[in-house]
Design a protein around this motif. Structure first.
Motif, mmCIF file in Angstrom:
data_model
loop_
_atom_site.group_PDB
_atom_site.id
_atom_site.type_symbol
_atom_site.label_atom_id
_atom_site.label_comp_id
_atom_site.label_asym_id
_atom_site.label_seq_id
_atom_site.Cartn_x
_atom_site.Cartn_y
_atom_site.Cartn_z
ATOM 1 N N ASP A 16 34.790 47.260 15.068
ATOM 2 C CA ASP A 16 34.158 46.275 16.014
ATOM 3 C C ASP A 16 34.514 45.988 17.290
ATOM 4 O OD1 ASP A 16 32.976 45.403 13.354
ATOM 5 O OD2 ASP A 16 34.720 44.156 12.867
ATOM 6 N N TRP A 17 33.583 45.816 18.176
ATOM 7 C CA TRP A 17 33.789 45.636 19.774
ATOM 8 C C TRP A 17 33.509 44.395 20.464
ATOM 9 C CZ3 TRP A 17 36.247 49.876 22.095
ATOM 10 C CH2 TRP A 17 36.472 50.991 21.246
ATOM 11 N N ALA A 18 34.052 44.018 21.405
ATOM 12 C CA ALA A 18 33.394 42.986 22.208
ATOM 13 C C ALA A 18 33.806 43.098 23.627
ATOM 14 C CB ALA A 18 34.176 41.685 21.475
ATOM 15 N N MET A 19 32.997 42.599 24.449
ATOM 16 C CA MET A 19 33.168 42.800 25.876
ATOM 17 C C MET A 19 32.704 41.289 26.576
ATOM 18 S SD MET A 19 30.821 45.118 28.304
ATOM 19 C CE MET A 19 29.219 44.152 28.345
ATOM 20 N N LEU A 20 33.458 41.075 27.506
ATOM 21 C CA LEU A 20 33.290 39.795 28.331
ATOM 22 C C LEU A 20 33.023 40.069 29.854
ATOM 23 C CD1 LEU A 20 33.118 36.738 28.134
ATOM 24 C CD2 LEU A 20 35.684 36.678 28.665
ATOM 25 N N ALA A 21 31.891 39.762 30.268
ATOM 26 C CA ALA A 21 31.762 40.141 31.826
ATOM 27 C C ALA A 21 32.412 39.132 32.623
ATOM 28 C CB ALA A 21 30.588 40.156 32.215
ATOM 29 N N ILE A 22 33.219 39.519 33.659
ATOM 30 C CA ILE A 22 33.956 38.738 34.642
ATOM 31 C C ILE A 22 33.735 39.007 35.891
ATOM 32 C CG2 ILE A 22 35.815 38.212 32.868
ATOM 33 C CD1 ILE A 22 37.484 40.308 34.340
ATOM 34 N N THR A 23 33.942 38.265 36.711
ATOM 35 C CA THR A 23 33.597 38.477 38.344
ATOM 36 C C THR A 23 35.213 38.145 38.818
ATOM 37 O OG1 THR A 23 33.053 36.006 38.527
ATOM 38 C CG2 THR A 23 31.334 37.569 38.191
ATOM 39 N N SER A 24 35.255 38.955 39.845
ATOM 40 C CA SER A 24 36.605 38.797 40.624
ATOM 41 C C SER A 24 36.501 38.087 41.568
ATOM 42 C CB SER A 24 36.737 40.333 41.419
ATOM 43 O OG SER A 24 37.911 40.232 42.191
ATOM 44 N N ASP A 25 37.657 37.184 41.982
ATOM 45 C CA ASP A 25 37.647 36.150 42.995
ATOM 46 C C ASP A 25 37.784 36.803 44.285
ATOM 47 O OD1 ASP A 25 37.879 34.519 40.688
ATOM 48 O OD2 ASP A 25 39.960 33.812 40.975
ATOM 49 N N GLU A 26 38.431 37.950 44.047
ATOM 50 C CA GLU A 26 38.797 38.588 45.524
ATOM 51 C C GLU A 26 37.397 39.550 45.810
ATOM 52 O OE1 GLU A 26 42.218 41.251 44.579
ATOM 53 O OE2 GLU A 26 43.243 39.634 43.906
ATOM 54 N N THR A 27 37.211 39.422 47.206
ATOM 55 C CA THR A 27 35.997 40.235 47.599
ATOM 56 C C THR A 27 36.388 40.802 48.860
ATOM 57 O OG1 THR A 27 35.240 38.194 48.773
ATOM 58 C CG2 THR A 27 34.242 38.510 46.564
ATOM 59 N N HIS A 28 35.771 41.931 49.148
ATOM 60 C CA HIS A 28 35.952 42.644 50.227
ATOM 61 C C HIS A 28 34.905 42.482 51.445
ATOM 62 C CE1 HIS A 28 37.762 45.953 52.310
ATOM 63 N NE2 HIS A 28 36.445 46.584 52.615
ATOM 64 N N ASN A 29 35.184 41.974 52.569
ATOM 65 C CA ASN A 29 34.513 41.619 53.406
ATOM 66 C C ASN A 29 33.073 40.840 52.838
ATOM 67 O OD1 ASN A 29 35.848 42.795 55.286
ATOM 68 N ND2 ASN A 29 34.682 44.707 55.038
ATOM 69 N N GLY A 30 33.288 39.803 52.011
ATOM 70 C CA GLY A 30 32.263 38.855 51.370
ATOM 71 C C GLY A 30 31.463 39.685 50.546
ATOM 72 N N GLN A 31 31.575 40.924 50.143
ATOM 73 C CA GLN A 31 30.804 41.531 49.490
ATOM 74 C C GLN A 31 31.581 41.713 47.895
ATOM 75 O OE1 GLN A 31 29.616 45.386 50.946
ATOM 76 N NE2 GLN A 31 28.915 44.284 52.548
ATOM 77 N N HIS A 32 30.749 41.893 46.858
ATOM 78 C CA HIS A 32 31.350 41.926 45.514
ATOM 79 C C HIS A 32 31.663 43.493 45.188
ATOM 80 C CE1 HIS A 32 32.002 40.983 41.378
ATOM 81 N NE2 HIS A 32 30.939 41.749 40.979
ATOM 82 N N ASP A 33 32.940 43.787 44.891
ATOM 83 C CA ASP A 33 33.197 45.107 44.901
ATOM 84 C C ASP A 33 33.368 45.668 43.422
ATOM 85 O OD1 ASP A 33 35.364 43.540 43.934
ATOM 86 O OD2 ASP A 33 36.841 44.626 44.861
ATOM 87 N N GLY A 34 32.283 45.422 42.649
ATOM 88 C CA GLY A 34 32.338 46.166 41.343
ATOM 89 C C GLY A 34 32.225 44.756 40.257
ATOM 90 N N HIS A 35 32.353 45.249 39.105
ATOM 91 C CA HIS A 35 32.136 44.749 37.659
ATOM 92 C C HIS A 35 33.281 44.802 36.828
ATOM 93 C CE1 HIS A 35 28.128 43.231 38.697
ATOM 94 N NE2 HIS A 35 27.947 44.326 39.304
ATOM 95 N N GLY A 36 33.824 44.008 36.510
ATOM 96 C CA GLY A 36 35.220 43.919 35.778
ATOM 97 C C GLY A 36 34.840 43.333 34.137
ATOM 98 N N ALA A 37 35.288 44.030 32.992
ATOM 99 C CA ALA A 37 35.185 43.659 31.958
ATOM 100 C C ALA A 37 36.410 43.881 30.899
ATOM 101 C CB ALA A 37 33.696 44.213 31.239
ATOM 102 N N PRO A 38 36.773 42.977 30.275
ATOM 103 C CA PRO A 38 37.614 43.274 29.278
ATOM 104 C C PRO A 38 36.979 43.633 27.778
ATOM 105 C CG PRO A 38 37.734 40.843 29.433
ATOM 106 C CD PRO A 38 36.789 41.479 30.513
ATOM 107 N N LEU A 39 37.385 44.421 27.542
ATOM 108 C CA LEU A 39 36.922 45.282 26.037
ATOM 109 C C LEU A 39 37.803 45.169 25.296
ATOM 110 C CD1 LEU A 39 34.420 46.891 25.147
ATOM 111 C CD2 LEU A 39 35.858 49.014 25.789
ATOM 112 N N VAL A 40 37.230 44.806 24.005
ATOM 113 C CA VAL A 40 38.208 44.498 22.773
ATOM 114 C C VAL A 40 37.932 45.378 21.607
ATOM 115 C CG1 VAL A 40 39.280 42.577 21.144
ATOM 116 C CG2 VAL A 40 38.747 42.098 23.654
ATOM 117 N N ARG A 41 38.742 45.970 20.904
ATOM 118 C CA ARG A 41 38.448 46.725 19.698
ATOM 119 C C ARG A 41 39.199 46.098 18.404
ATOM 120 N NH1 ARG A 41 41.010 52.519 19.501
ATOM 121 N NH2 ARG A 41 42.606 51.095 18.492
ATOM 122 N N ARG A 42 38.501 45.932 17.376
ATOM 123 C CA ARG A 42 39.176 45.282 16.031
ATOM 124 C C ARG A 42 39.090 46.395 15.092
ATOM 125 N NH1 ARG A 42 37.583 41.659 11.825
ATOM 126 N NH2 ARG A 42 35.559 41.687 12.646
#
Length: 189
Positions: A16-42
């Protein structure tokens, strides 16, 4: 989401898998620098959780992250197998040059075994269905090659080959029981 993640020694692996999309507080030159996600496997039976920290430059589907995680497992399993069968972990070196030489010996040895394994599986594919054997694995092939080159004094080669055939047939017959257990466990909440 429950997805099949490949074949294990006891049949198909489902987690069983789950993912939660998160956004970073830190930006580089005011731009979003990617997409982070914790992935959980049960684990389906034990409930054991495993966590992965994922990052990608663009949004990614859960199935793609699971594919990458499973590819990582295969790489780790292959690395563990080459360490065990070809002695990659036996070289006691502390400098780059001797480690590089030891790796240059161990990895081609593993490559030879992988090619020999592929050829053996092609030959096994020509066997009739009555043979009922699981495909030969690298550790078993290595034992057979060692036995051919350096025969043990107490057992004859015919005995070892007969034992190998018996063991592989037994594994073939036990696989449906494992598959039935997986189907039962999947049906229960």
């Amino acid at each position: 989401m429950r997805l099949r993640t490949g074949h294990g020694s006891k049949g198909i692996r489902h987690y069983d898998w789950a993912m939660l999309a998160i956004t970073s507080d830190e930006t580089h030159n005011g731009q979003h620098d990617g997409h982070g996600a914790p992935l959980v496997r049960r684990h389906r039976y034990t409930g054991t959780l495993s966590f992965y920290r994922c990052w990608s430059p663009e949004p990614v589907l859960l199935s793609r992250l699971i594919f990458v995680a499973c590819a990582r497992w295969r790489i780790e399993e292959d690395h563990q197998l080459v360490k065990q069968t070809c002695g990659l972990d036996k070289g006691q070196v502390i400098r780059w040059t001797p480690w590089h030489r030891w790796s240059a010996i161990s990895l081609p040895a593993y490559l030879f075994l992988a090619v020999a394994l592929a050829r053996q599986r092609l030959l096994d594919g020509d066997l009739p269905e009555e043979a009922q054997m699981v495909p030969i694995a690298i550790p078993k092939l290595l034992r057979q090659l060692r036995d051919i080159v350096i025969p043990a004094p107490l057992r004859e080669q015919a005995h070892k080959l007969t034992w190998s055939l018996w063991r592989r047939r037994k594994q073939y017959r036990s696989r449906p029981a494992h598959l039935r257990w997986h189907a039962y466990a999947e049906a229960t909440p």
